[in-house]
Write a protein that holds these residues in place. Structure first.
Motif, short mmCIF file in Angstrom:
data_model
loop_
_atom_site.label_atom_id
_atom_site.label_comp_id
_atom_site.label_asym_id
_atom_site.label_seq_id
_atom_site.Cartn_x
_atom_site.Cartn_y
_atom_site.Cartn_z
N GLY A 519 -13.31 -0.40 38.45
CA GLY A 519 -13.74 -0.79 37.11
C GLY A 519 -12.56 -1.18 36.24
O GLY A 519 -11.50 -1.58 36.73
N LEU A 520 -12.72 -1.01 34.93
CA LEU A 520 -11.68 -1.42 33.99
C LEU A 520 -10.53 -0.40 33.96
O LEU A 520 -10.71 0.76 34.33
CB LEU A 520 -12.27 -1.56 32.58
N ALA A 521 -9.38 -0.86 33.50
CA ALA A 521 -8.21 0.01 33.40
C ALA A 521 -8.33 0.95 32.21
O ALA A 521 -9.20 0.80 31.34
CB ALA A 521 -6.95 -0.85 33.27
N PHE A 522 -7.44 1.92 32.15
CA PHE A 522 -7.44 2.96 31.12
C PHE A 522 -7.53 2.37 29.71
O PHE A 522 -8.38 2.78 28.90
CB PHE A 522 -6.17 3.80 31.28
N ASP A 523 -6.66 1.42 29.38
CA ASP A 523 -6.59 0.89 28.02
C ASP A 523 -7.84 0.10 27.63
O ASP A 523 -8.10 -0.08 26.43
CB ASP A 523 -5.35 0.00 27.85
N MET A 596 -20.47 2.65 33.24
CA MET A 596 -19.64 3.25 34.28
C MET A 596 -18.25 2.60 34.31
O MET A 596 -17.24 3.28 34.50
CB MET A 596 -20.30 3.09 35.66
N ASP A 597 -18.21 1.30 34.15
CA ASP A 597 -16.94 0.58 34.22
C ASP A 597 -16.19 0.57 32.89
O ASP A 597 -14.98 0.33 32.87
CB ASP A 597 -17.18 -0.87 34.66
N GLY A 598 -16.89 0.81 31.76
CA GLY A 598 -16.27 0.63 30.46
C GLY A 598 -16.00 1.90 29.67
O GLY A 598 -15.14 1.89 28.78
N VAL A 658 -10.30 16.11 25.82
CA VAL A 658 -9.22 15.53 25.01
C VAL A 658 -7.99 15.24 25.87
O VAL A 658 -7.34 14.20 25.73
CB VAL A 658 -8.87 16.49 23.85
N ARG A 659 -7.69 16.15 26.78
CA ARG A 659 -6.52 15.96 27.65
C ARG A 659 -6.67 14.73 28.53
O ARG A 659 -5.78 13.88 28.60
CB ARG A 659 -6.34 17.23 28.50
N ALA A 660 -7.79 14.62 29.24
CA ALA A 660 -7.98 13.48 30.14
C ALA A 660 -8.13 12.17 29.37
O ALA A 660 -7.71 11.11 29.85
CB ALA A 660 -9.22 13.71 31.02
N TYR A 661 -8.70 12.26 28.18
CA TYR A 661 -8.93 11.04 27.39
C TYR A 661 -7.60 10.42 26.93
O TYR A 661 -7.49 9.20 26.81
CB TYR A 661 -9.80 11.36 26.17
N GLY A 662 -6.60 11.24 26.68
CA GLY A 662 -5.36 10.72 26.13
C GLY A 662 -4.20 10.61 27.08
O GLY A 662 -3.16 10.04 26.73
N ASP A 663 -4.32 11.13 28.30
CA ASP A 663 -3.21 11.15 29.24
C ASP A 663 -3.45 10.11 30.33
O ASP A 663 -4.20 10.34 31.28
CB ASP A 663 -3.08 12.55 29.85
N ARG A 664 -2.77 8.94 30.19
CA ARG A 664 -2.99 7.85 31.15
C ARG A 664 -2.69 8.29 32.59
O ARG A 664 -3.45 7.98 33.52
CB ARG A 664 -2.12 6.66 30.78
#
Length: 697
Positions: A519-523, A596-598, A658-664
């Motif tokens: 799917g799409l990348a982190f950013d 799922m991808d976004g 919060v941790r997973a959301y902000g840690d690439r």
């Protein structure tokens, strides 16, 4: 009007032709089948069969246009010899309901002396080719194929009226079944009765139009199926394949048996010949050559049978003698598996349906013929049709009788019968023991219901629920004792049954998913997503807990983050959650791929339940990391911090999000390892060994 010698000759010829066809039918089909065939032909069809057909009005010719393409995917070749009114109706149908796929139309005029050469050049978008002399059907088709530009060659008789969607269905079959070499349409009479649902060839070279005069919606004729041949009135092949095989074999010139021989040539090349019931084409059989095989062009049918018999003698020797075909005989060389569930699976609504559909797909890939019987006997529209497009024979009312009568008729043909859910199995297992004693009986628990109910009672401290769970336990263990094999979805449930049902044969067949990719990348991703049908009480409880106790803690640190809540059958208490800040309750979404991808993270905040969680598999299969409770991660081969983050209290769950959301770096690690987890434990390859052991050994 006086009776003449010509009248007598006509009646004598007609009687002789009828007698000849009757004797041939008795020889090849037997008395019962011949009587049924005659009765079906003579009894007037239901008006309802005709009501759904498109038949263009017969008005005088005026120039019109076909929306064809200079870069066609499909080349429709129509050989004609006179019969202009039929050709006009065929072309008008193509103009009135043009396919979505890019196409061209080539009419090969084999020497018509009617209005054909004057009128057809006035049809814009039509490629008109007139042969120098009449050469017959085979020559005209081969000329058209040489002129074609599309990837697929579609041969269409001029006495046909293709129905909306016919060409798209033919072409889609090659995309969905890459091993297909030839695909034939469902042919209908103008009165709506079935003319052919694929052809059956016998060892003596004679052929049978399967389903002739029947109801096109009959389950026997409504599923995609390998066939011995398909009538050349409406067939599609890759153009390169047709030309590579030399086109229609001229030894059958001018016509008859060339389409049958082509099907055998396609199979000899290692490809499949398929019947596609979704490609519906009305065919006014016999317009050009009549139906009497004792005279005229039609007499070539008898001559060419001998030619075909000599040419394909080795392949024909492997076929059955003449008989009345049925699903039992058509699939006699395959492992026949019956699957019974409460309802027709709806894979866009619940994970259990995804698992069941993918299991049936895997059985088909392994060579089994699969028959599905919903206990409610309902035809469920696109869900039933989707199974039939997988090649599954689906039975439903009004054609399917109630279970006792249906199993009495069909039970003897099955090698394995699998029944899903204990409350369905408790009804069907005794019937299966009686009517299918030769079959291995498999109970698919879906998840252990009594385990889920027991956990619900513990979380809610509900004594009534605890008593109900104990009743379910007794019933479910009774079904397990009655079955030959029980399927569970996790090693945790297998261990539970090791203690509760120590004598049972238990196999783990977990969720089966296709790995969609990263799917799409982190950013490029934002927000959170939860997926789950709300007829399932644990999902309702999960959303109420998450929105009430967890999400506010997350939004304190990520104020712009939103939760997308997706799932069918939204109850009032879940709908009311949309009033909370940052919550979007979407309900049923036909295509959840964009979410799922976004979306950056998926949450699985289940506080109780059993089995393995399709929502977790689904997200991981799309490269979407998951934060889950211990219950949601149970039995899924997951390791906290490696391919999932696990937390069970509100504060811990919020911190993990919060941790997973902000840690690439962490996000990318979880995404990659989640994809690997699905491929290793929940893919078709992972399930194949168990499927072979349970259904084929």
């Amino acid at each position: 009007m006086p009776y003449t010698l010509a009248d007598a000759r006509f009646l004598l010829a007609r009687a002789a032709g009828l007698a000849h066809r009757t004797l041939l039918s008795l020889r090849t089909r037997g008395m019962r089948a011949s009587w049924e065939r005659a009765r079906a032909q003579l009894v007037p069809p239901s008006q309802a069969l005709r009501e759904g057909l498109y038949l263009p009005p017969a008005t005088p010719f005026a120039p019109f246009a076909l929306p064809t393409s200079d870069q066609p995917v499909a080349s429709v070749v129509i050989p004609v010899y006179g019969q202009f009114d039929h050709t006009l109706a065929c072309l008008r149908a193509l103009a009135a309901h043009p396919p979505e796929v890019a196409f061209e139309v080539i009419v090969v005029d084999d020497g018509s002396s009617d209005a054909t050469p004057e009128s057809l050049p006035q049809v814009d978008g039509l490629r008109y080719h007139r042969r120098a002399s009449n050469g017959g059907f085979i020559a005209a088709c081969n000329d058209g194929a040489a002129l074609a530009r599309g990837e697929f060659l579609v041969l269409l008789n001029n006495d046909t009226v293709p129905q909306p969607g016919w060409l798209d269905s033919l072409v889609a079959t090659f995309r969905e079944h890459p091993d297909a070499g030839l695909v034939g349409a469902q042919l209908l009479y103008p009165d709506g009765r079935l003319q052919e649902a694929g052809g059956v060839v016998f060892c003596d070279g004679n052929a049978w139009n399967y389903g002739r005069f029947g109801d096109p919606a009959d389950p026997r004729y409504a599923y995609l199926r390998d066939v011995d041949y398909a009538s050349g009135a409406a067939i599609a092949l890759p153009r390169a394949l047709f030309l590579g095989l030399g086109g229609f074999d001229t030894r059958y010139a001018p016509a008859y048996y060339e389409d049958t021989d082509m099907a055998f040539a396609v199979r000899a090349a290692g490809l499949r010949v398929l019947y596609q019931p979704a490609a519906r084409v009305v065919h006014d059989e016999g317009t050009s050559s009549g139906t009497d095989t004792s005279s005229g062009v039609k007499a070539n049918q008898l001559r060419n049978r001998e030619v075909f018999l000599a040419h394909r003698r080795e392949a024909l020797a492997r076929l059955r003698p003449p008989h009345e075909p049925s699903p039992a005989t058509l699939h006699a060389g395959q492992r026949q598996v019956l699957v019974i569930d409460a309802l027709t699976p709806q894979p866009d609504r619940d994970s259990g349906s995804v698992r069941l559909c993918n299991l049936m797909r895997l059985l088909r890939r392994e060579g089994a013929h699969v028959v599905f019987l919903p206990a409610n006997r309902h035809y469920d529209g696109r869900y039933t049709d989707a199974l039939r497009q997988l090649g599954v024979e689906v039975w439903c009312a009004p054609h399917g009788a109630r279970a006792p009568a249906w199993l009495a008729e069909h039970g003897p043909r099955f090698d394995v019968a699998m029944v899903c859910r204990h409350y369905v199995a408790s009804e069907f297992l005794p019937l299966l023991r009686r009517h299918a004693p030769q079959a291995r009986l498999v109970f698919d628990s879906i998840d252990l219901h009594y385990l889920r109910e027991t956990r619900t009672a513990e979380v809610t401290a509900d004594a009534t629920m605890a008593r109900a769970a104990e009743r379910t336990r007794r019933r479910e263990l009774g079904v397990i004792a009655a079955a030959d094999t029980t399927l569970v979805v996790s090693s945790v449930e297998r261990d539970v049954l090791g203690a509760d049902a120590p004598g049972a044969r238990v196999d783990v067949l977990s969720n089966v998913h296709e790995v969609a990719g990263p799917g799409l990348a982190f950013d490029a991703r934002n927000d959170l997503v939860f997926v789950g049908g709300f007829r399932h009480p644990p999902n309702v409880d999960a959303m109420r807990w998450f929105v009430g106790d967890v999400l506010p803690r997350i939004r304190e640190r990520l104020p712009g983050v939103r939760l997308h809540c997706i799932g069918a059958d939204v109850p009032p208490e879940v709908a009311a959650l949309a009033d909370a800040p940052g919550v979007l309750v979407h309900g049923y979404v036909p295509d959840i791929t964009p979410y799922m991808d976004g979306c950056r993270l998926a949450v699985a905040p289940l506080r109780y339940g059993a089995g393995v969680k399709g929502k977790v598999n689904l997200s991981m299969a799309h490269g979407q990391p998951v934060v889950a409770t211990s219950c949601a991660a149970e039995g899924m081969h997951l390791v906290d911090g490696h391919d999932v983050l696990v937390a069970d209290d509100a504060q811990g769950f919020a911190e993990a999000v919060v941790r997973a959301y902000g840690d690439r770096g962490l996000w990318e690690q979880l995404a990659a390892n989640g994809l690997e987890n699905v491929a290793r434990h929940f893919s078709a390859d992972a399930a194949r060994e168990v499927v072979r052991r349970v259904f084929f050994d």
